[in-house]
Design a protein around this motif. Structure first.
Motif, mmCIF file in Angstrom:
data_model
loop_
_atom_site.group_PDB
_atom_site.id
_atom_site.type_symbol
_atom_site.label_atom_id
_atom_site.label_comp_id
_atom_site.label_asym_id
_atom_site.label_seq_id
_atom_site.Cartn_x
_atom_site.Cartn_y
_atom_site.Cartn_z
ATOM 1 N N GLY A 96 -2.907 -7.180 2.557
ATOM 2 C CA GLY A 96 -1.614 -8.089 2.358
ATOM 3 C C GLY A 96 -1.321 -8.681 3.803
ATOM 4 N N ALA A 97 -0.163 -9.124 3.512
ATOM 5 C CA ALA A 97 -0.502 -10.010 5.120
ATOM 6 C C ALA A 97 -0.032 -9.304 6.110
ATOM 7 C CB ALA A 97 0.712 -11.188 5.229
ATOM 8 N N ASP A 98 1.241 -8.114 5.258
ATOM 9 C CA ASP A 98 2.137 -6.715 6.631
ATOM 10 C C ASP A 98 0.726 -5.565 7.202
ATOM 11 O OD1 ASP A 98 1.948 -5.948 4.165
ATOM 12 O OD2 ASP A 98 4.056 -5.535 3.710
ATOM 13 N N GLY A 99 -0.746 -5.813 6.188
ATOM 14 C CA GLY A 99 -1.153 -4.388 6.235
ATOM 15 C C GLY A 99 -0.650 -3.499 5.240
ATOM 16 N N GLY A 100 -0.134 -3.407 4.525
ATOM 17 C CA GLY A 100 0.129 -2.803 3.518
ATOM 18 C C GLY A 100 1.194 -1.530 3.987
ATOM 19 N N ARG A 101 1.941 -1.051 3.120
ATOM 20 C CA ARG A 101 3.114 -0.159 3.205
ATOM 21 C C ARG A 101 3.346 1.018 3.936
ATOM 22 N NH1 ARG A 101 5.777 -0.455 -2.530
ATOM 23 N NH2 ARG A 101 5.713 2.488 -1.934
ATOM 24 N N PRO A 102 4.529 1.292 4.536
ATOM 25 C CA PRO A 102 4.271 2.554 5.087
ATOM 26 C C PRO A 102 4.461 3.748 4.390
ATOM 27 C CG PRO A 102 7.195 1.033 5.479
ATOM 28 C CD PRO A 102 5.556 0.304 4.186
ATOM 29 N N ASP A 103 3.722 4.028 2.883
ATOM 30 C CA ASP A 103 3.574 5.347 2.534
ATOM 31 C C ASP A 103 2.541 5.345 2.694
ATOM 32 O OD1 ASP A 103 2.963 3.872 0.295
ATOM 33 O OD2 ASP A 103 4.321 4.750 -0.663
ATOM 34 N N GLY A 104 1.247 4.295 3.498
ATOM 35 C CA GLY A 104 -0.247 4.016 3.205
ATOM 36 C C GLY A 104 -0.336 3.049 2.003
ATOM 37 N N GLY A 105 -0.192 3.079 0.901
ATOM 38 C CA GLY A 105 -0.484 2.278 0.040
ATOM 39 C C GLY A 105 0.017 0.559 -0.168
ATOM 40 N N PRO A 106 -0.929 0.247 -0.897
ATOM 41 C CA PRO A 106 -0.971 -1.323 -1.086
ATOM 42 C C PRO A 106 0.287 -2.065 -0.735
ATOM 43 C CG PRO A 106 -1.648 -0.358 -3.121
ATOM 44 C CD PRO A 106 -1.317 0.749 -2.007
ATOM 45 N N SER A 107 0.429 -3.269 -0.633
ATOM 46 C CA SER A 107 1.561 -4.331 -0.556
ATOM 47 C C SER A 107 1.602 -4.748 -1.702
ATOM 48 C CB SER A 107 1.446 -5.759 0.206
ATOM 49 O OG SER A 107 1.077 -4.820 1.474
ATOM 50 N N ALA A 108 3.458 -4.587 -2.400
ATOM 51 C CA ALA A 108 3.820 -4.815 -3.706
ATOM 52 C C ALA A 108 2.992 -6.584 -3.726
ATOM 53 C CB ALA A 108 5.071 -5.423 -3.735
ATOM 54 N N GLY A 109 3.131 -6.826 -5.174
ATOM 55 C CA GLY A 109 2.291 -7.305 -5.652
ATOM 56 C C GLY A 109 0.808 -7.844 -5.285
ATOM 57 N N GLY A 110 -0.213 -6.965 -4.525
ATOM 58 C CA GLY A 110 -1.315 -7.561 -3.751
ATOM 59 C C GLY A 110 -2.297 -7.532 -4.772
ATOM 60 N N CYS A 111 -2.482 -7.350 -6.518
ATOM 61 C CA CYS A 111 -2.681 -6.433 -6.953
ATOM 62 C C CYS A 111 -4.679 -7.252 -7.163
ATOM 63 C CB CYS A 111 -2.081 -6.045 -8.224
ATOM 64 S SG CYS A 111 -4.394 -5.601 -9.746
ATOM 65 N N ARG A 112 -5.807 -7.468 -6.604
ATOM 66 C CA ARG A 112 -7.443 -8.280 -7.037
ATOM 67 C C ARG A 112 -7.398 -8.203 -8.280
ATOM 68 N NH1 ARG A 112 -10.095 -8.566 -1.374
ATOM 69 N NH2 ARG A 112 -8.301 -9.029 0.096
ATOM 70 N N ALA A 113 -7.792 -7.242 -8.861
ATOM 71 C CA ALA A 113 -8.468 -7.213 -9.639
ATOM 72 C C ALA A 113 -8.081 -5.339 -11.332
ATOM 73 C CB ALA A 113 -9.631 -7.081 -9.772
ATOM 74 N N VAL A 114 -8.371 -5.399 -11.984
ATOM 75 C CA VAL A 114 -7.967 -4.020 -12.789
ATOM 76 C C VAL A 114 -9.237 -3.759 -13.537
ATOM 77 C CG1 VAL A 114 -6.655 -3.412 -14.478
ATOM 78 C CG2 VAL A 114 -5.637 -4.178 -12.561
ATOM 79 N N VAL A 115 -9.978 -2.534 -13.519
ATOM 80 C CA VAL A 115 -10.689 -2.185 -14.763
ATOM 81 C C VAL A 115 -9.791 -1.321 -15.582
ATOM 82 C CG1 VAL A 115 -13.165 -0.849 -14.793
ATOM 83 C CG2 VAL A 115 -12.644 -2.901 -12.827
ATOM 84 N N LEU A 116 -10.069 -1.423 -16.536
ATOM 85 C CA LEU A 116 -9.835 -0.539 -17.776
ATOM 86 C C LEU A 116 -11.298 -0.054 -18.691
ATOM 87 C CD1 LEU A 116 -6.664 -2.024 -19.073
ATOM 88 C CD2 LEU A 116 -6.866 0.131 -18.207
ATOM 89 N N GLY A 117 -11.589 0.805 -18.965
ATOM 90 C CA GLY A 117 -12.632 2.181 -19.359
ATOM 91 C C GLY A 117 -13.629 1.191 -19.425
ATOM 92 N N GLY A 118 -13.733 0.467 -17.687
ATOM 93 C CA GLY A 118 -14.746 0.284 -17.130
ATOM 94 C C GLY A 118 -14.958 -1.225 -17.038
ATOM 95 N N ARG A 119 -14.599 -1.916 -18.083
ATOM 96 C CA ARG A 119 -14.162 -2.780 -18.356
ATOM 97 C C ARG A 119 -12.893 -4.318 -17.524
ATOM 98 N NH1 ARG A 119 -12.002 -5.349 -22.403
ATOM 99 N NH2 ARG A 119 -11.052 -3.638 -22.769
ATOM 100 N N LEU A 120 -14.053 -5.197 -17.033
ATOM 101 C CA LEU A 120 -12.861 -5.959 -15.473
ATOM 102 C C LEU A 120 -12.243 -6.494 -16.452
ATOM 103 C CD1 LEU A 120 -12.128 -7.103 -12.704
ATOM 104 C CD2 LEU A 120 -13.619 -8.481 -13.398
ATOM 105 N N VAL A 121 -10.265 -6.062 -16.665
ATOM 106 C CA VAL A 121 -9.467 -6.391 -17.908
ATOM 107 C C VAL A 121 -8.567 -7.858 -16.816
ATOM 108 C CG1 VAL A 121 -9.223 -5.001 -19.327
ATOM 109 C CG2 VAL A 121 -8.194 -5.061 -17.555
#
Length: 227
Positions: free
Chosen positions: A198-223
């Motif tokens: 993320g442009a802001d380097g992430g969230r204050p709680d150490g998590g990712p920036s909101a809406g910054g998801c690049r990919a999701v894997v479910l049951g081993g499948r790239l969905v």
């Protein structure tokens, strides 16, 4: 097939502050299950024939749970792109709707859009049969009665409900450590998400920036993969 997902940082259990993290880490997946988690160099040396997905500077974590799945999929309406209404949920847009096909199509669009925020589990209950079918076919984990936002259930109309209730991004209403669903454990289902810094380097709680998801894997499948 063996697949090795490499990322700049792997957090197997963000909810546990004592759990180890892995810089330049990886998750090894076989047949939809996590086979190993650790430093990329070690896992690559142990499994030289594994297919590698290199996610660069991404953060790899368990996926997120959405505590407002019931409202978002059974009450909110998710517009069809052809309607030119945008892709934000319309609060209470399905209240009183009896068209099963319309409800099911709305739920499928909502679930697909949730993937764009790293969601791998949604909280029910889901009373509409068409919505239950959409959730089952999506591959997301259905959590029955798990995790509505505190106090939200007693609030009356859409206009008075907090933004988090109608947002597709669970990080709008929850701290990162509370939003994560489960952990990456050997033998467990390979459900995880990858987030950009993320442009802001992430969230204050150490998590990712909101809406910054690049990919999701479910049951081993790239969905889901952001283009």
């Amino acid at each position: 097939m063996l697949t090795l997902h490499r990322a700049a940082l792997v957090l197997p259990d963000p909810a546990d502050p004592t759990a180890p993290s892995h810089s330049d880490g990886a998750v090894l997946v076989r047949d939809g299950l996590v086979e190993a988690v650790g430093p990329y160099a070690e896992l690559a040396a142990a499994q030289p024939t594994a297919r590698v997905r290199d996610w660069g500077d991404a953060l790899l974590t368990p996926g997120l749970r959405h505590p407002e799945g019931h409202r978002l999929l059974e009450r909110a309406y998710h517009p069809d792109p052809r309607e030119e209404l945008g892709d934000a949920p319309v609060p209470d847009g399905l209240v009183g709707e009896a068209d099963k096909a319309r409800c099911g199509a709305s739920a499928r669009r909502g679930l697909q859009r949730m993937l764009g925020f790293g969601v791998t589990a949604v909280a029910g209950p889901f009373e509409r049969a068409s919505v239950r079918t959409a959730v089952t076919r999506s591959g997301l984990v259905a959590l029955r009665g798990a995790g509505a936002l505190p106090g939200a259930g007693s609030l009356p109309g859409a206009g008075s409900l907090p933004e988090a209730v109608w947002s597709l991004d669970p990080l709008v209403g929850l701290p990162f450590a509370e939003a994560v669903h489960g952990r990456l454990a050997v033998g467990g289902r390979a459900d995880f998400a990858l987030f950009g810094p993320g442009a802001d380097g992430g969230r204050p709680d150490g998590g990712p920036s909101a809406g910054g998801c690049r990919a999701v894997v479910l049951g081993g499948r790239l969905v889901f993969r952001r283009r």
